[in-house]
Motif scaffolding. Structure first.
Motif, PDB file in Angstrom:
ATOM      1  N   THR A  36       0.814  -1.216   0.000  1.00 33.77           N
ATOM      2  CA  THR A  36       0.000   0.000   0.000  1.00 33.77           C
ATOM      3  C   THR A  36       0.849   1.267   0.000  1.00 33.77           C
ATOM      4  OG1 THR A  36      -0.165  -0.133   2.418  1.00 33.77           O
ATOM      5  CG2 THR A  36      -1.945  -1.136   1.132  1.00 33.77           C
ATOM      6  N   ASP A  37       2.133   1.127  -0.316  1.00 35.30           N
ATOM      7  CA  ASP A  37       3.039   2.276  -0.465  1.00 35.30           C
ATOM      8  C   ASP A  37       3.058   3.175   0.769  1.00 35.30           C
ATOM      9  OD1 ASP A  37       4.925   3.836  -1.782  1.00 35.30           O
ATOM     10  OD2 ASP A  37       3.405   5.156  -2.673  1.00 35.30           O
ATOM     11  N   LYS A  38       3.149   2.554   1.930  1.00 37.37           N
ATOM     12  CA  LYS A  38       3.230   3.314   3.171  1.00 37.37           C
ATOM     13  C   LYS A  38       4.627   3.972   3.297  1.00 37.37           C
ATOM     14  CE  LYS A  38      -0.694   2.242   5.423  1.00 37.37           C
ATOM     15  NZ  LYS A  38      -1.337   1.346   4.474  1.00 37.37           N
ATOM     16  N   PRO A  39       4.736   5.014   4.096  1.00 37.63           N
ATOM     17  CA  PRO A  39       6.052   5.604   4.362  1.00 37.63           C
ATOM     18  C   PRO A  39       6.973   4.590   5.039  1.00 37.63           C
ATOM     19  CG  PRO A  39       4.294   7.069   5.082  1.00 37.63           C
ATOM     20  CD  PRO A  39       3.649   5.762   4.754  1.00 37.63           C
ATOM     21  N   LEU A  40       8.257   4.652   4.712  1.00 34.89           N
ATOM     22  CA  LEU A  40       9.245   3.808   5.375  1.00 34.89           C
ATOM     23  C   LEU A  40       9.426   4.314   6.808  1.00 34.89           C
ATOM     24  CD1 LEU A  40      11.938   3.478   2.564  1.00 34.89           C
ATOM     25  CD2 LEU A  40       9.832   2.166   2.888  1.00 34.89           C
ATOM     26  N   ILE A  41       9.596   3.391   7.724  1.00 33.21           N
ATOM     27  CA  ILE A  41       9.701   3.763   9.136  1.00 33.21           C
ATOM     28  C   ILE A  41      11.076   3.392   9.678  1.00 33.21           C
ATOM     29  CG2 ILE A  41       7.224   3.562   9.525  1.00 33.21           C
ATOM     30  CD1 ILE A  41       7.706   0.812  10.771  1.00 33.21           C
ATOM     31  N   ALA A  42      11.446   4.037  10.782  1.00 36.98           N
ATOM     32  CA  ALA A  42      12.750   3.789  11.390  1.00 36.98           C
ATOM     33  C   ALA A  42      12.799   2.397  12.017  1.00 36.98           C
ATOM     34  CB  ALA A  42      13.036   4.857  12.449  1.00 36.98           C
ATOM     35  N   LEU A  43      13.996   1.845  12.069  1.00 38.32           N
ATOM     36  CA  LEU A  43      14.221   0.588  12.782  1.00 38.32           C
ATOM     37  C   LEU A  43      14.312   0.877  14.277  1.00 38.32           C
ATOM     38  CD1 LEU A  43      17.039  -0.944  10.526  1.00 38.32           C
ATOM     39  CD2 LEU A  43      14.597  -1.409  10.402  1.00 38.32           C
ATOM     40  N   ASN A  44      13.928  -0.109  15.072  1.00 34.71           N
ATOM     41  CA  ASN A  44      14.029   0.100  16.530  1.00 34.71           C
ATOM     42  C   ASN A  44      14.555  -1.135  17.251  1.00 34.71           C
ATOM     43  OD1 ASN A  44      11.865  -1.602  16.391  1.00 34.71           O
ATOM     44  ND2 ASN A  44      10.374  -0.200  17.310  1.00 34.71           N
ATOM     45  N   ASP A  45      15.462  -1.873  16.603  1.00 35.81           N
ATOM     46  CA  ASP A  45      15.949  -3.106  17.221  1.00 35.81           C
ATOM     47  C   ASP A  45      17.300  -2.963  17.916  1.00 35.81           C
ATOM     48  OD1 ASP A  45      17.460  -2.783  14.935  1.00 35.81           O
ATOM     49  OD2 ASP A  45      16.760  -4.610  13.960  1.00 35.81           O
ATOM     50  N   ASN A  46      17.928  -1.785  17.835  1.00 32.51           N
ATOM     51  CA  ASN A  46      19.168  -1.514  18.577  1.00 32.51           C
ATOM     52  C   ASN A  46      20.308  -2.479  18.254  1.00 32.51           C
ATOM     53  OD1 ASN A  46      18.106   0.719  20.066  1.00 32.51           O
ATOM     54  ND2 ASN A  46      16.989  -0.739  21.363  1.00 32.51           N
ATOM     55  N   LEU A  47      20.436  -2.866  16.983  1.00 33.13           N
ATOM     56  CA  LEU A  47      21.583  -3.658  16.541  1.00 33.13           C
ATOM     57  C   LEU A  47      22.720  -2.703  16.144  1.00 33.13           C
ATOM     58  CD1 LEU A  47      19.873  -6.472  14.450  1.00 33.13           C
ATOM     59  CD2 LEU A  47      20.586  -6.509  16.835  1.00 33.13           C
ATOM     60  N   PRO A  48      23.917  -3.220  15.919  1.00 31.09           N
ATOM     61  CA  PRO A  48      25.049  -2.328  15.610  1.00 31.09           C
ATOM     62  C   PRO A  48      24.834  -1.423  14.397  1.00 31.09           C
ATOM     63  CG  PRO A  48      25.858  -4.503  16.206  1.00 31.09           C
ATOM     64  CD  PRO A  48      24.361  -4.615  16.122  1.00 31.09           C
ATOM     65  N   ASP A  49      23.974  -1.841  13.470  1.00 33.00           N
ATOM     66  CA  ASP A  49      23.775  -1.032  12.262  1.00 33.00           C
ATOM     67  C   ASP A  49      22.492  -0.199  12.298  1.00 33.00           C
ATOM     68  OD1 ASP A  49      21.945  -3.077  12.072  1.00 33.00           O
ATOM     69  OD2 ASP A  49      22.297  -3.501   9.965  1.00 33.00           O
ATOM     70  N   THR A  50      21.728  -0.253  13.395  1.00 35.79           N
ATOM     71  CA  THR A  50      20.426   0.418  13.444  1.00 35.79           C
ATOM     72  C   THR A  50      20.562   1.922  13.214  1.00 35.79           C
ATOM     73  OG1 THR A  50      19.587  -1.256  14.982  1.00 35.79           O
ATOM     74  CG2 THR A  50      18.350   0.796  14.826  1.00 35.79           C
ATOM     75  N   LEU A  52      22.885   3.549  11.654  1.00 37.13           N
ATOM     76  CA  LEU A  52      23.260   3.815  10.255  1.00 37.13           C
ATOM     77  C   LEU A  52      22.044   3.723   9.340  1.00 37.13           C
ATOM     78  CD1 LEU A  52      26.611   1.805  10.146  1.00 37.13           C
ATOM     79  CD2 LEU A  52      26.360   4.292  10.028  1.00 37.13           C
ATOM     80  N   TRP A  53      21.207   2.730   9.559  1.00 37.19           N
ATOM     81  CA  TRP A  53      19.988   2.598   8.758  1.00 37.19           C
ATOM     82  C   TRP A  53      19.054   3.796   8.969  1.00 37.19           C
ATOM     83  CZ3 TRP A  53      18.297  -0.134   4.783  1.00 37.19           C
ATOM     84  CH2 TRP A  53      18.982  -1.294   4.434  1.00 37.19           C
ATOM     85  N   ASN A  54      18.915   4.214  10.185  1.00 39.19           N
ATOM     86  CA  ASN A  54      18.020   5.337  10.461  1.00 39.19           C
ATOM     87  C   ASN A  54      18.587   6.655   9.931  1.00 39.19           C
ATOM     88  OD1 ASN A  54      16.146   3.627  11.586  1.00 39.19           O
ATOM     89  ND2 ASN A  54      16.817   3.977  13.688  1.00 39.19           N
ATOM     90  N   GLN A  55      19.903   6.744   9.857  1.00 40.30           N
ATOM     91  CA  GLN A  55      20.521   7.904   9.208  1.00 40.30           C
ATOM     92  C   GLN A  55      20.230   7.904   7.707  1.00 40.30           C
ATOM     93  OE1 GLN A  55      24.655   7.521  10.316  1.00 40.30           O
ATOM     94  NE2 GLN A  55      24.363   8.529  12.304  1.00 40.30           N
ATOM     95  N   CYS A  56      20.226   6.715   7.105  1.00 45.14           N
ATOM     96  CA  CYS A  56      19.858   6.598   5.682  1.00 45.14           C
ATOM     97  C   CYS A  56      18.426   7.077   5.459  1.00 45.14           C
ATOM     98  CB  CYS A  56      19.979   5.152   5.208  1.00 45.14           C
ATOM     99  SG  CYS A  56      21.642   4.551   5.028  1.00 45.14           S
ATOM    100  N   LEU A  57      17.533   6.654   6.346  1.00 44.34           N
ATOM    101  CA  LEU A  57      16.134   7.061   6.231  1.00 44.34           C
ATOM    102  C   LEU A  57      16.008   8.584   6.325  1.00 44.34           C
ATOM    103  CD1 LEU A  57      13.118   6.362   6.096  1.00 44.34           C
ATOM    104  CD2 LEU A  57      13.164   6.056   8.580  1.00 44.34           C
ATOM    105  N   GLU A  58      16.717   9.170   7.259  1.00 44.24           N
ATOM    106  CA  GLU A  58      16.670  10.627   7.411  1.00 44.24           C
ATOM    107  C   GLU A  58      17.231  11.320   6.168  1.00 44.24           C
ATOM    108  OE1 GLU A  58      15.381  13.925   9.164  1.00 44.24           O
ATOM    109  OE2 GLU A  58      15.113  11.882   9.962  1.00 44.24           O
TER     110      GLU A  58
END
Length: 401
Positions: A36-50, A52-58
């Motif tokens: 349904t083409d929803k907005p991408l949301i931030a990860l919230n699992d607190n892994l070593p790359d989380t 970095l992924w959320n910086q990509c989203l921003e």
């Protein structure tokens, strides 16, 4: 799942069932967001790359007027994001947080390719018996075969077959001659020159790096190639780079590497078993080394590696030759851009030149550079889907300087 005679095991099983339900709920939510083409949301699992992924989203939010969504964002980014979200669903739900949801398909691909693996194991073990006595001409003939086996092994990609059987059934060595005319860019002579020049200079060490793609038959073909290069002293150390999490269905993880070597060791076939024993020995001696830097499962093109993962870039600079396997690596090498067919590979790498490198890839996405004038257009005219059907391959080299 239930062990009623053992209260402790019963409790663990109940926890597993609850975790499975939560994972299914998370994946169902993910599917709905995607469809349904929803907005991408931030990860919230607190892994070593989380982070970095959320910086990509921003970053992608800042590039567009609104929040990035599934249908309105770069394909490479959203595709990688999907696999990272699948991993998030698992990691948040122990006791199945370490479960590889793609393991069954990867194992099936290995077992269904057993006859091809036997052929390859027999070939390499017979060859290694007399490898010290081979003259350079014969050694070169053998060398030119094995990168091609590794290349066509790249056809076995479960992420593109929707999990359907993509195992290797035919004789991989016989296929080399049959498929040679389908190699659109053939730089194998350049690979030979890089490795023999180092050997002829009596270099103390020659390091080869292989950035892996699929587990199963393709990984086995890569290990056979590595065995040959080490045994022939064309390389003295080989570094493998795999994924730190389950990725793109069939991509190789450390567990897949160890599992493959153990399966070879325990096989009820003399030469398969011998390969497994030798390969475990190389690992123990440090002649083979496995790495799984988290950068390989980020959505970045490789031209950003020096900035995002300078430690990995510095590590690759130690190499005398880096082999990148498969389509996803090619997309990241070239920035996943729609280049003109004749754009030089060196240019498309966009200043990613840690060391001499080579792409071994069967074409399964609509990106290709470094072709001769008119070559791509002629293929499009005669075979419109030539870029996505896995029929054609490349062995494409860049000297880094």
């Amino acid at each position: 799942m239930y062990h009623r005679t053992d209260p402790g095991r019963y409790k663990i099983s109940r926890k597993g069932i609850e975790a499975e339900k939560k994972v299914i709920d998370s994946l169902s939510k993910l599917l709905d967001e995607l469809q349904t083409d929803k907005p991408l949301i931030a990860l919230n699992d607190n892994l070593p790359d989380t982070t970095l992924w959320n910086q990509c989203l921003e970053h992608h939010r800042n590039l567009s007027d609104g929040p990035p969504s599934w249908f309105q964002s770069p394909w490479l980014y959203t595709e990688c994001y999907m696999y990272r979200r699948i991993h998030e669903a698992l990691t948040q739900n122990p006791p199945i947080s370490e479960y590889d949801v793609f393991k069954k398909e990867k194992d099936h691909g290995f077992f269904e390719s057993e006859q091809a693996i036997i052929v390859l194991s027999t070939y390499i073990q017979e060859l290694l018996k007399n490898i010290e006595d081979l003259d350079e001409k014969f050694l070169k003939e053998e060398f030119l075969k094995l990168p091609q086996v590794s290349l066509w092994g790249n056809k076995c990609d479960l992420s593109l077959s929707a999990g359907a059987d993509s195992s290797q059934k035919s004789d991989p060595l016989q296929s080399v001659e049959e498929l040679k005319s389908f190699i659109l860019v053939d730089h194998m002579e350049k690979l030979w020159s890089v490795l023999t020049n180092k050997k002829n200079l009596n270099a103390q060490s020659t390091r080869l790096d292989i950035v892996l793609d699929n587990a199963g038959f393709e990984l086995t073909a890569d290990l056979v190639l590595a065995d040959f290069l080490l045994s022939s002293q064309l390389a003295t150390e080989i570094h493998f780079h795999g994924k730190s999490i389950p990725w793109y269905v069939s991509d190789t993880t450390k567990h897949d590497m160890n599992w493959t070597i153990k399966q070879m060791q325990s096989a009820n076939h003399k030469w398969m078993s011998r390969c497994g024993v030798c390969w475990e020995g190389y690992m123990k001696k440090g002649a083979w080394v496995y790495h799984d830097h988290l950068f390989w499962t980020l959505p970045h093109e490789y031209s950003r590696m020096a900035q995002v993962a300078p430690d990995l870039y510095t590590e690759l600079q130690k190499s005398n030759l880096i082999i990148f396997k498969g389509d996803l690596n090619y997309r990241k090498l070239t920035g996943d851009r729609k280049w003109e067919f004749t754009v030089p590979f060196h240019q498309a790498l966009n200043n990613f030149h840690p060391a001499p490198l080579c792409s071994l890839r069967t074409l399964k996405c609509d990106i290709q550079v470094g072709l001769k004038p008119g070559q791509g257009e002629q293929l499009t005219k005669t075979e419109p889907e030539w870029m996505i059907i896995g029929k054609y391959g490349i062995v494409q080299f860049d000297a880094a300087s």
